[in-house]
Design a protein around this motif. Structure first.
Motif, PDB file in Angstrom:
ATOM      1  N   ASP A 166      33.463 -15.853  54.025  1.00 11.75           N
ATOM      2  CA  ASP A 166      32.120 -15.315  54.245  1.00 11.75           C
ATOM      3  C   ASP A 166      32.124 -13.835  54.584  1.00 11.75           C
ATOM      4  OD1 ASP A 166      33.316 -15.512  56.658  1.00 11.75           O
ATOM      5  OD2 ASP A 166      31.748 -16.699  57.623  1.00 11.75           O
ATOM      6  N   ARG A 167      33.298 -13.167  54.440  1.00 13.70           N
ATOM      7  CA  ARG A 167      33.340 -11.732  54.765  1.00 13.70           C
ATOM      8  C   ARG A 167      34.549 -11.056  54.134  1.00 13.70           C
ATOM      9  NH1 ARG A 167      34.497 -13.302  60.890  1.00 13.70           N
ATOM     10  NH2 ARG A 167      33.215 -14.960  60.072  1.00 13.70           N
ATOM     11  N   PHE A 168      34.494  -9.715  54.113  1.00  8.99           N
ATOM     12  CA  PHE A 168      35.656  -8.937  53.690  1.00  8.99           C
ATOM     13  C   PHE A 168      36.581  -8.734  54.883  1.00  8.99           C
ATOM     14  CE2 PHE A 168      32.811  -7.706  50.237  1.00  8.99           C
ATOM     15  CZ  PHE A 168      33.690  -7.806  49.161  1.00  8.99           C
ATOM     16  N   VAL A 169      37.873  -8.976  54.652  1.00 10.04           N
ATOM     17  CA  VAL A 169      38.864  -8.736  55.720  1.00 10.04           C
ATOM     18  C   VAL A 169      40.004  -7.906  55.136  1.00 10.04           C
ATOM     19  CG1 VAL A 169      38.357 -10.845  57.030  1.00 10.04           C
ATOM     20  CG2 VAL A 169      40.070 -10.913  55.215  1.00 10.04           C
ATOM     21  N   PRO A 170      40.681  -7.109  55.992  1.00 11.40           N
ATOM     22  CA  PRO A 170      41.852  -6.383  55.500  1.00 11.40           C
ATOM     23  C   PRO A 170      42.883  -7.393  55.003  1.00 11.40           C
ATOM     24  CG  PRO A 170      41.271  -5.659  57.721  1.00 11.40           C
ATOM     25  CD  PRO A 170      40.438  -6.869  57.427  1.00 11.40           C
ATOM     26  N   HIS A 171      43.689  -7.009  54.022  1.00  9.50           N
ATOM     27  CA  HIS A 171      44.522  -8.032  53.368  1.00  9.50           C
ATOM     28  C   HIS A 171      45.509  -8.714  54.318  1.00  9.50           C
ATOM     29  CE1 HIS A 171      48.336  -5.882  52.310  1.00  9.50           C
ATOM     30  NE2 HIS A 171      48.754  -7.113  52.145  1.00  9.50           N
ATOM     31  N   LEU A 173      38.040 -35.419  53.256  1.00 11.32           N
ATOM     32  CA  LEU A 173      38.673 -34.925  54.488  1.00 11.32           C
ATOM     33  C   LEU A 173      38.384 -33.437  54.711  1.00 11.32           C
ATOM     34  CD1 LEU A 173      42.131 -36.703  54.038  1.00 11.32           C
ATOM     35  CD2 LEU A 173      40.401 -37.232  55.789  1.00 11.32           C
ATOM     36  N   CYS A 174      37.937 -32.778  53.643  1.00  8.96           N
ATOM     37  CA  CYS A 174      37.716 -31.319  53.731  1.00  8.96           C
ATOM     38  C   CYS A 174      36.223 -31.053  53.732  1.00  8.96           C
ATOM     39  CB  CYS A 174      38.365 -30.614  52.543  1.00  8.96           C
ATOM     40  SG  CYS A 174      40.093 -31.058  52.357  1.00  8.96           S
ATOM     41  N   LYS A 175      35.784 -30.404  54.776  1.00  8.25           N
ATOM     42  CA  LYS A 175      34.331 -30.197  54.918  1.00  8.25           C
ATOM     43  C   LYS A 175      33.860 -28.966  54.144  1.00  8.25           C
ATOM     44  CE  LYS A 175      33.904 -33.775  57.416  1.00  8.25           C
ATOM     45  NZ  LYS A 175      34.290 -34.788  56.433  1.00  8.25           N
ATOM     46  N   THR A 176      34.670 -27.880  54.183  1.00  6.28           N
ATOM     47  CA  THR A 176      34.204 -26.629  53.571  1.00  6.28           C
ATOM     48  C   THR A 176      35.268 -26.047  52.650  1.00  6.28           C
ATOM     49  OG1 THR A 176      33.314 -26.239  55.775  1.00  6.28           O
ATOM     50  CG2 THR A 176      33.048 -24.447  54.179  1.00  6.28           C
ATOM     51  N   PRO A 177      34.897 -25.784  51.402  1.00  7.44           N
ATOM     52  CA  PRO A 177      35.875 -25.157  50.492  1.00  7.44           C
ATOM     53  C   PRO A 177      36.255 -23.759  50.975  1.00  7.44           C
ATOM     54  CG  PRO A 177      33.906 -25.884  49.308  1.00  7.44           C
ATOM     55  CD  PRO A 177      33.601 -26.004  50.761  1.00  7.44           C
ATOM     56  N   THR A 178      37.430 -23.334  50.597  1.00  2.00           N
ATOM     57  CA  THR A 178      37.875 -21.966  50.894  1.00  2.00           C
ATOM     58  C   THR A 178      37.588 -21.100  49.665  1.00  2.00           C
ATOM     59  OG1 THR A 178      39.647 -22.785  52.308  1.00  2.00           O
ATOM     60  CG2 THR A 178      39.904 -20.543  51.470  1.00  2.00           C
ATOM     61  N   LEU A 179      37.009 -19.939  49.908  1.00  2.90           N
ATOM     62  CA  LEU A 179      36.729 -18.998  48.808  1.00  2.90           C
ATOM     63  C   LEU A 179      37.510 -17.717  49.057  1.00  2.90           C
ATOM     64  CD1 LEU A 179      35.107 -17.742  46.431  1.00  2.90           C
ATOM     65  CD2 LEU A 179      33.297 -17.228  48.073  1.00  2.90           C
ATOM     66  N   ILE A 180      38.237 -17.294  48.048  1.00  2.00           N
ATOM     67  CA  ILE A 180      39.023 -16.053  48.166  1.00  2.00           C
ATOM     68  C   ILE A 180      38.773 -15.194  46.928  1.00  2.00           C
ATOM     69  CG2 ILE A 180      41.359 -15.057  48.319  1.00  2.00           C
ATOM     70  CD1 ILE A 180      42.242 -17.861  49.402  1.00  2.00           C
ATOM     71  N   ILE A 181      38.465 -13.934  47.144  1.00  2.00           N
ATOM     72  CA  ILE A 181      38.372 -12.996  46.014  1.00  2.00           C
ATOM     73  C   ILE A 181      39.354 -11.855  46.276  1.00  2.00           C
ATOM     74  CG2 ILE A 181      36.884 -11.511  44.618  1.00  2.00           C
ATOM     75  CD1 ILE A 181      34.483 -13.097  45.783  1.00  2.00           C
ATOM     76  N   ILE A 182      40.313 -11.741  45.387  1.00  2.00           N
ATOM     77  CA  ILE A 182      41.282 -10.639  45.471  1.00  2.00           C
ATOM     78  C   ILE A 182      40.959  -9.674  44.331  1.00  2.00           C
ATOM     79  CG2 ILE A 182      43.732  -9.989  45.261  1.00  2.00           C
ATOM     80  CD1 ILE A 182      44.409 -12.914  46.087  1.00  2.00           C
ATOM     81  N   ALA A 183      40.751  -8.411  44.653  1.00  2.00           N
ATOM     82  CA  ALA A 183      40.603  -7.390  43.601  1.00  2.00           C
ATOM     83  C   ALA A 183      41.640  -6.327  43.893  1.00  2.00           C
ATOM     84  CB  ALA A 183      39.201  -6.794  43.633  1.00  2.00           C
TER      85      ALA A 183
END
Ligand code: PDD
Length: 289
Positions: free
Chosen positions: A8-13, A105-115
């Motif tokens: 849900d946000r941008f984080v440093p790598h 068993l998993c409530k929330t998917p993980t979303l990752i965007i790498i550019a």
């Protein structure tokens, strides 16, 4: 610094880490897309988003954001990292959950965007072509793990890549259980035979590559006869020309199969015309974005 979009946000790598209980990590349970940005603009975004959604739905995986929001986040990732030429990887995994196969068993998917900056392939790839090897690894049986789903479960492709590298080839071409040609570990395969452009049909069990679709259209624009068909090893050895397509290397000439020259052993003329026309079309698309 590289900014990664995580959930849900941008984080440093350095801070872009996922749980050891993420089912993407534990089981390869998830989907992905690879995209490219040229001149800061993401190419064929809606096509990639549509395929991501198709893949996710085959896994009964609900994307955590709408396709529209995801598109905006992908564009924001390119902008945030100030990337004119970018490699973009979008991953959606089942997310963290108790150990066990049940997706519930998993409530929330993980979303990752790498550019990240796009690393160009060596010029020689295009001027001299690359070699492919026909590998022993068979493409996943569609009734087991349909190749049309771009899943995180990539061992089939990794096996092909390991074999290709061991054989001194750039890409490994896999057959299916019916001895038909399918595709490379990360690319679609095309041949030119009697001046006709031929590529394995979807029924052979392949990923429906977005570049493949564009190249088939480009060929039609050049009034080149095209055919999606069942092809065999003999067709590849007897081809006048051969090339691979994918998002990162676009149209890549193949000049050797199992160490044997394809056609003249040099990148083919039709391949060159298709590549030029593909790049020109891409430029026109970008101008409109
Ligand atoms: N791979 N076939 C397979 C098995 C692939 O993994 C890919 C793409 C393709 C070509 O699809 P497209 O033209 O949509 O890129 C065909 C990407 C590049 C990857 O592995 O990251």
């Amino acid at each position: 610094m590289t900014w990664i979009y995580l959930n849900d946000r941008f984080v440093p790598h350095e801070e872009a880490v996922v749980s050891v209980f993420d089912h993407g990590f534990l089981y390869g349970d998830g989907v992905f897309e690879t995209l490219r940005a040229y001149r800061g603009r993401v190419l064929l975004l809606s096509e990639h988003l549509a395929r991501l959604e198709r893949s996710a739905s085959r896994l009964a995986l609900q994307l955590p954001v709408s396709l529209e929001s995801l598109g905006k986040l992908i564009e924001a990732s390119v902008e945030r990292n100030h990337l004119p030429e970018a490699y973009i990887r979008v991953t959606v995994s089942r997310g963290p959950g108790e150990i066990g196969l049940d997706p519930a068993l998993c409530k929330t998917p993980t979303l990752i965007i790498i550019a990240k900056p796009f690393r160009c392939y060596p010029d020689s790839f295009y001027t001299d072509g690359v070699g492919v090897a026909i590998v022993r690894t068979r493409r996943n049986l569609p009734e087991a793990l349909p190749p049309e789903i771009k899943t995180l479960n990539f061992l089939n492709n990794i096996f092909a890549k390991i074999e290709a590298t061991a054989a001194g080839a750039y890409e490994g071409v896999m057959l299916n259980h019916r001895e038909e040609l399918t595709e490379g570990a990360t690319s679609n395969l095309f041949i030119v035979q009697n001046g006709r452009l031929r590529t394995p049909g979807l029924e052979c069990g392949i990923l429906e590559g977005i570049t493949r679709g564009v190249v088939l259209n480009v060929a039609k624009g050049l009034a080149l006869p095209t055919e999606e068909a069942r092809l065999y090893v003999a067709d590849l050895f007897g081809a006048e020309e051969c090339f691979l397509t994918n998002t990162t290397h676009e149209v890549l000439p193949v000049t050797k199969v199992n160490g044997q020259p394809v056609g003249t052993g040099r990148p083919g003329q039709i391949t060159g015309r298709l590549r030029a026309s593909f790049l020109a079309g891409l430029d026109r698309l970008l101008d409109r974005l």
